[in-house]
Design a protein around this motif. Structure first.
Motif, short mmCIF file in Angstrom:
data_model
loop_
_atom_site.label_atom_id
_atom_site.label_comp_id
_atom_site.label_asym_id
_atom_site.label_seq_id
_atom_site.Cartn_x
_atom_site.Cartn_y
_atom_site.Cartn_z
N UNK A 49 30.45 -12.27 29.90
CA UNK A 49 31.02 -11.67 27.91
C UNK A 49 32.49 -11.89 27.27
N UNK A 50 33.22 -10.79 28.36
CA UNK A 50 34.08 -11.27 27.55
C UNK A 50 34.88 -12.73 27.20
N UNK A 51 34.74 -13.18 27.94
CA UNK A 51 35.15 -14.47 27.71
C UNK A 51 34.26 -15.77 26.65
N UNK A 52 33.29 -15.16 27.09
CA UNK A 52 32.27 -15.26 26.01
C UNK A 52 32.72 -15.46 24.26
N UNK A 53 32.90 -14.14 24.21
CA UNK A 53 33.52 -13.16 22.76
C UNK A 53 35.28 -13.52 22.70
N UNK A 54 35.50 -14.23 23.55
CA UNK A 54 37.44 -15.00 23.54
C UNK A 54 36.87 -15.95 22.83
N UNK A 55 35.68 -16.56 23.56
CA UNK A 55 35.95 -18.12 22.83
C UNK A 55 35.44 -18.26 21.36
N UNK A 56 34.05 -17.19 20.99
CA UNK A 56 33.45 -17.99 20.18
C UNK A 56 34.96 -16.64 19.04
N UNK A 57 35.82 -15.60 19.56
CA UNK A 57 36.65 -15.33 18.64
C UNK A 57 37.72 -16.46 18.20
N UNK A 58 38.13 -17.67 19.37
CA UNK A 58 38.94 -18.40 18.72
C UNK A 58 38.13 -19.75 18.51
N UNK A 59 37.67 -19.78 18.49
CA UNK A 59 36.37 -21.30 17.77
C UNK A 59 36.51 -20.74 15.85
N UNK A 60 36.50 -19.42 15.19
CA UNK A 60 36.52 -18.66 14.58
C UNK A 60 37.79 -18.70 13.86
N UNK A 61 39.15 -18.46 14.59
CA UNK A 61 40.40 -18.75 14.50
C UNK A 61 40.45 -20.43 14.30
N UNK A 62 40.20 -21.30 14.86
CA UNK A 62 40.11 -22.02 14.60
C UNK A 62 39.13 -23.59 13.29
N UNK A 63 38.76 -22.66 13.10
CA UNK A 63 37.81 -22.90 11.60
C UNK A 63 38.63 -22.48 10.49
N UNK A 64 38.79 -20.80 10.48
CA UNK A 64 39.93 -20.48 9.78
C UNK A 64 40.87 -21.93 8.96
N UNK A 65 41.81 -21.96 10.47
CA UNK A 65 43.18 -23.35 10.33
C UNK A 65 42.72 -24.01 9.17
N UNK A 66 41.33 -24.47 10.28
CA UNK A 66 41.42 -25.91 9.80
C UNK A 66 40.88 -25.91 7.97
N UNK A 67 40.37 -24.97 8.00
CA UNK A 67 39.16 -24.50 6.19
C UNK A 67 41.27 -24.75 5.50
N UNK A 68 42.41 -24.13 5.24
CA UNK A 68 43.26 -23.46 5.20
C UNK A 68 44.44 -24.80 5.02
#
Length: 68
Positions: A49-68
């Motif tokens: 569950x922790x790994x899944x949550x970490x992957x979601x957070x990493x994906x969100x950070x990647x999306x924010x980085x690509x938007x900027x």
């Protein structure tokens, strides 16, 4: 009933008691191993569950980085 018969019955009873004690000891050891395994599985669920949550957070950070 002769003395030999009773001696043989006592030997059988002691043998059966010894075998029963050995079986109970083995069952207790198996229960301990099963408890350790169950504890490991419970911890692995939390890790997954922790790994899944970490992957979601990493994906969100990647999306924010690509938007900027």
């Amino acid at each position: 009933m002769t003395t030999e018969f009773w001696i043989q019955m006592i030997v059988y009873a002691v043998s059966l008691g010894s075998f029963g004690g050995m079986v109970i000891t083995k069952l207790n050891n198996l229960e301990k191993k099963q408890d350790k395994h169950n504890g490991l599985m419970e911890r692995m669920v939390v890790v997954e569950q922790s790994v899944k949550s970490a992957h979601h957070r990493i994906d969100e950070i990647k999306e924010e980085y690509h938007e900027n």
